[in-house]
Write a protein that holds these residues in place. Structure first.
Motif, PDB file in Angstrom:
ATOM      1  N   GLN A 292       0.830  -1.205   0.000  1.00 59.16           N
ATOM      2  CA  GLN A 292       0.000   0.000   0.000  1.00 59.16           C
ATOM      3  C   GLN A 292       0.864   1.254   0.000  1.00 59.16           C
ATOM      4  O   GLN A 292       0.526   2.259  -0.637  1.00 59.16           O
ATOM      5  CB  GLN A 292      -0.937  -0.024   1.211  1.00 59.16           C
ATOM      6  CG  GLN A 292      -1.987  -1.127   1.124  1.00 59.16           C
ATOM      7  CD  GLN A 292      -2.715  -1.350   2.432  1.00 59.16           C
ATOM      8  OE1 GLN A 292      -2.489  -0.652   3.421  1.00 59.16           O
ATOM      9  NE2 GLN A 292      -3.591  -2.358   2.466  1.00 59.16           N
ATOM     10  N   SER A 296       1.140   4.160  -3.032  1.00 60.90           N
ATOM     11  CA  SER A 296       0.964   5.608  -2.817  1.00 60.90           C
ATOM     12  C   SER A 296       2.072   6.436  -3.445  1.00 60.90           C
ATOM     13  O   SER A 296       1.913   7.646  -3.642  1.00 60.90           O
ATOM     14  CB  SER A 296       0.888   5.902  -1.319  1.00 60.90           C
ATOM     15  OG  SER A 296       2.151   5.694  -0.690  1.00 60.90           O
ATOM     16  N   SER A 341      -7.031  -0.260  -8.302  1.00 59.97           N
ATOM     17  CA  SER A 341      -8.182   0.497  -8.810  1.00 59.97           C
ATOM     18  C   SER A 341      -8.167   1.957  -8.367  1.00 59.97           C
ATOM     19  O   SER A 341      -8.660   2.834  -9.082  1.00 59.97           O
ATOM     20  CB  SER A 341      -9.490  -0.169  -8.358  1.00 59.97           C
ATOM     21  OG  SER A 341      -9.559  -0.223  -6.939  1.00 59.97           O
ATOM     22  N   CYS A 342      -7.602   2.248  -7.191  1.00 63.02           N
ATOM     23  CA  CYS A 342      -7.563   3.634  -6.704  1.00 63.02           C
ATOM     24  C   CYS A 342      -6.460   4.452  -7.366  1.00 63.02           C
ATOM     25  O   CYS A 342      -6.381   5.674  -7.170  1.00 63.02           O
ATOM     26  CB  CYS A 342      -7.392   3.671  -5.191  1.00 63.02           C
ATOM     27  SG  CYS A 342      -5.824   2.964  -4.618  1.00 63.02           S
ATOM     28  N   ARG A 345      -7.616   7.528  -9.625  1.00 60.90           N
ATOM     29  CA  ARG A 345      -7.985   8.743  -8.891  1.00 60.90           C
ATOM     30  C   ARG A 345      -6.747   9.451  -8.346  1.00 60.90           C
ATOM     31  O   ARG A 345      -6.665  10.687  -8.380  1.00 60.90           O
ATOM     32  CB  ARG A 345      -8.936   8.383  -7.761  1.00 60.90           C
ATOM     33  CG  ARG A 345      -9.314   9.556  -6.872  1.00 60.90           C
ATOM     34  CD  ARG A 345     -10.190   9.107  -5.712  1.00 60.90           C
ATOM     35  NE  ARG A 345      -9.589   8.021  -4.965  1.00 60.90           N
ATOM     36  CZ  ARG A 345      -8.626   8.203  -4.045  1.00 60.90           C
ATOM     37  NH1 ARG A 345      -8.178   9.422  -3.790  1.00 60.90           N
ATOM     38  NH2 ARG A 345      -8.124   7.170  -3.392  1.00 60.90           N
ATOM     39  N   MET A 346      -5.784   8.697  -7.853  1.00 59.68           N
ATOM     40  CA  MET A 346      -4.580   9.289  -7.273  1.00 59.68           C
ATOM     41  C   MET A 346      -3.752  10.010  -8.341  1.00 59.68           C
ATOM     42  O   MET A 346      -3.207  11.097  -8.092  1.00 59.68           O
ATOM     43  CB  MET A 346      -3.761   8.210  -6.585  1.00 59.68           C
ATOM     44  CG  MET A 346      -4.488   7.559  -5.407  1.00 59.68           C
ATOM     45  SD  MET A 346      -3.750   5.985  -4.888  1.00 59.68           S
ATOM     46  CE  MET A 346      -2.208   6.545  -4.186  1.00 59.68           C
TER      47      MET A 346
END
Length: 768
Positions: A292, A296, A341-342, A345-346
């Motif tokens: 994770q 990021s 999947s995120c 957006r990031m």
């Protein structure tokens, strides 16, 4: 098949971890024979410590490197037992095998075997002369197949597995530069070779085929996540198609890598990271905090990679084309799934806050997406010069070579050239002192034409039948941008505005009604005139577009009927206009009279409404001031041909007899009419003006009528008491007779009989 691929990738990973001579091209060769697979590697060779590590699960010479999770389980080599029971290692004088039948998988003792003929194996792989000349195979691993693996189907699966080796396999390996697969069963050879070109470009050849990637990487301080790991590195690779030295993006789905490919997650670029993997090594462990954290860090790397991408030699002359190519890799809604999947957006969020787009011009000015205007054309550029656009909206024109998809542009928050922007521009100008006036009517004409074109006339951009159209029109109605004939600017919300038509559609022309025309808020004729329109900015239908746009906003087409309905009827009923001079009120009345005499098709439907409004609400100038005919009785005077000499009757009475003013007859428009007096009398009679007293029709129940009167008219035995009868009354006559001596009643009836008989004399004579 999946396990075989895992074993194959482990061999590649192990080869990449090896150390190589300085002048050697690190190479790993697979030789497939009926009896098994032989692996050749030109590394420096095994040490005693390496051999001991292979004997014990969990003991690996790669642990403690401080550079991530590579080799943390120490089970890489053990995966070969999936295809063989007795793997052999020949390296640096060590010639051993690990026979599973002689021990346990957890701890297998090596057995010394005879040296293998590496020279002969080298010749088997020598179909490529480069390999023959430059390779020194210091390590050979032999994997004889288990007996059950010799079946045709399994062998075919192994062949297919090697054939599916993708050139991207070499992308993120630190040392290994070449992978060879020699299939002795069909005498085929596959050679993949990596070339570091520079500027982030990595090329991998596979036979005659060559693939190109742009790779951007970033070292991370990993001790914030794990005290035993100091640094780790993440990378992104963008697949490119090279043609004559130029690159264009290839947007197929790409796998995620943990040094070797795992599986696809819907991304159009490759992600590489030292991800923690489950035992299957086929996907990323979504529950891992380490993973994770790595995830990021990718958006920042993606955004920072853009500038390096634009610095590629083929894009240096036109970095805008590089931006367009780079932005095509940005993931869109619904494309990315699973653990990543995120990421869409990031990345979008990072791009929105970065100077990632170029403005039109030669100075390569970088700005964030919220500062650019997209979808513009040359007409828009002429209409909204750069400084003008920046001063009023804080925007600049997006470089014309940066072509973005609509979903991406919307996600980035890029402003689209169209009605919204044009509306913001005019609103800003109107808030600025002399802002709109300084632009000139030619510019305003161009703006209106552009607004109409983008709102209602552009293919695929029509706002018709949508809430957007209603919202835009509603806002335009509040903005004072419409130039009036008096030189001011106004909005539709401030009052009716008329579109000047040089008298067409107006009975007799407005020049005959100067006071009325002075009150009409008309669009400046200069707006539509050829001398005020900059034809270089407009298409041939610009005047039609202006007219349609103004009408959509709510400007009224100048026509007699609409002037009467929209302007005169409210104005002539407004008592504040009474004190503004009789000329205006006479213009109003005269205009209506002449219009009602015309052949207006709308009057066939609305004439009764207009007459009713005048009768009930209009102020009429009389000898006793402005009066409504519903409030007092208004009569014709002698100048209107009234045959009644009412003065003989009221001369000695204290009564106001209201007569319509003769100014109407003196109006210039009246003088040009044939039979003007007759037309005025007819008009006034329609709105309730009479020669003598006012008489009105009423409906009465037969039971309420005097028996004396009803008995003289009807046979009451034949009529129901509930029947209704039409009757006529005159409050004015009753009042007039009440002021006269009783003897005058007979005189009045005899004198004015012909004015009363049409209404029924019995109904209007009061009971004595």
């Amino acid at each position: 098949m999946g396990r075989d691929q895992h074993r194959q990738k482990v061999e590649v990973q192990n080869a990449d971890d090896n150390m190589y001579p300085e002048n050697a091209e690190p190479t790993l060769t697979f030789i497939l024979q009926e009896s098994g697979i032989t692996v050749l590697n030109n590394e420096l060779g095994f040490s005693a410590r390496n051999i001991r590590a292979l004997c014990d699960v969990g003991n690996s010479t790669k642990k403690g490197s401080g550079a991530g999770y590579i080799g943390q389980k120490g089970i890489g080599f053990k995966s070969v037992f999936r295809v063989t029971d007795a793997p052999e290692i020949h390296s640096n004088g060590f010639h051993v095998k690990f026979d599973i039948s002689e021990g346990q998988i957890g701890f297998v003792l090596p057995t010394v075997v005879s040296p293998c003929n590496i020279a002969m194996l080298s010749r088997l792989a020598s179909k490529d002369p480069i390999l023959l000349d430059n390779s020194c195979w210091n390590t050979c691993i032999r994997l004889p197949f288990r007996s059950e693996l010799s079946e045709g189907i399994i062998i075919n699966n192994i062949i297919a597995m090697f054939s599916d080796l993708h050139p991207s396999l070499l992308l993120f390996l630190h040392r290994l530069q070449c992978i060879v697969f020699r299939n002795m069963l069909n005498d085929s050879l596959i050679v993949m070779r990596k070339e570091m070109v520079g500027n982030g470009i990595v090329k991998v050849s596979c036979g005659e085929e060559k693939m190109t990637w742009f790779v951007a990487s970033k070292k991370l301080q990993a001790d914030v996540m794990r005290s035993d790991v100091q640094t780790t590195e993440i990378a992104i690779a963008f697949t490119l198609q090279e043609t004559n030295g130029n690159y264009r993006p290839l947007l197929d789905q790409q796998p995620v890598f943990a040094f070797l490919p795992l599986r696809t997650y819907g991304l159009k670029f490759i992600l590489q990271g030292d991800f923690v993997l489950p035992s299957s090594r086929e996907e990323v462990d979504g529950n891992s905090p380490w993973n994770q954290w790595l995830l990021s860090e990718f958006p920042g790397l993606f955004v920072s990679a853009e500038k390096s991408f634009c610095d590629l030699p083929c894009f240096r002359e036109n970095p805008a084309k590089a931006v367009a190519a780079f932005m095509s890799f940005v993931p869109l809604v619904g494309e990315v799934h699973g653990f990543f999947s995120c990421l869409r957006r990031m990345i979008i969020s990072k791009l929105r806050m970065s100077n990632c787009l170029l403005l039109e011009g030669d100075d390569n000015h970088w700005v964030p997406p919220c500062k650019v205007l997209r979808g513009w054309n040359d007409e828009a550029h002429n209409l909204l010069p750069n400084i003008f656009l920046h001063d009023h909206l804080g925007l600049g024109f997006l470089n014309r070579d940066i072509v973005l998809s609509d979903p991406l542009a919307r996600a980035l928050g890029i402003e689209e050239y169209g009605p919204k922007v044009l509306l913001q521009i005019i609103a800003s100008l109107c808030r600025t002192e002399n802002g709109l006036k300084s632009m000139g009517l030619s510019w305003l004409s161009s703006w209106l034409n552009a607004l109409y074109t983008t709102s209602f006339h552009s293919p695929g951009q029509s706002l018709l039948h949508s809430g957007i159209e209603t919202d835009i029109i509603s806002k335009l109605q509040k903005i004072p941008f419409i130039p009036l004939s008096d030189g001011t600017f106004s909005s539709v919300d401030e009052g009716t505005i008329w579109l000047h038509s040089d008298g067409s559609g107006v009975d007799g022309g407005l020049e005959a009604f100067p006071y009325l025309y002075g009150k009409l808020r008309t669009v400046s004729p200069a707006l539509l005139s050829a001398s005020a329109v900059d034809i270089s900015c407009l298409v041939g239908t610009s005047v039609d577009n202006l007219t349609r746009m103004l009408l959509k906003i709510g400007v009224q087409q100048l026509s007699s009927h609409d002037i009467v309905k929209v302007h005169i009827l409210p104005a002539i009923s407004d008592d504040t206009n009474v004190n503004r001079g009789k000329n205006l009120m006479i213009d109003y009345l005269c205009f209506v009279m002449i219009h009602l005499q015309s052949s207006c098709c709308n009057c066939h439907v609305e004439r009764e409404f207009i007459v009713s409004e005048l009768r009930n609400k209009a102020f009429i100038l009389t000898n006793h001031g402005y009066k409504r005919s519903t409030e007092v009785s208004i009569h014709f005077g002698k100048d209107f041909g009234n045959p009644v000499d009412v003065n003989k009757l009221i001369n000695s009475l204290d009564i106001k007899w209201h007569e319509v003013d003769i100014s109407c007859l003196e109006h210039p428009a009246t003088e040009s009419l044939s039979y003007g007096l007759i037309k005025w009398r007819s008009f006034f009679q329609e709105i309730g003006i009479t020669d003598f007293v006012q008489i009105v029709q009423v409906n009465k129940s037969v039971a309420d009528i005097s028996p004396t009167i009803s008995g003289d008219i009807w046979d009451m035995e034949l009529i129901s008491p509930r029947s209704t009868a039409k009757d006529w009354e005159s409050i004015e006559l009753v009042h007039l007779l009440s002021l006269c001596p009783q003897v005058s009643i007979v005189k009045v009836v005899n004198t004015y009989w012909r004015f009363l008989i049409p209404y029924g004399m019995t109904a209007i004579v009061p009971k004595l």
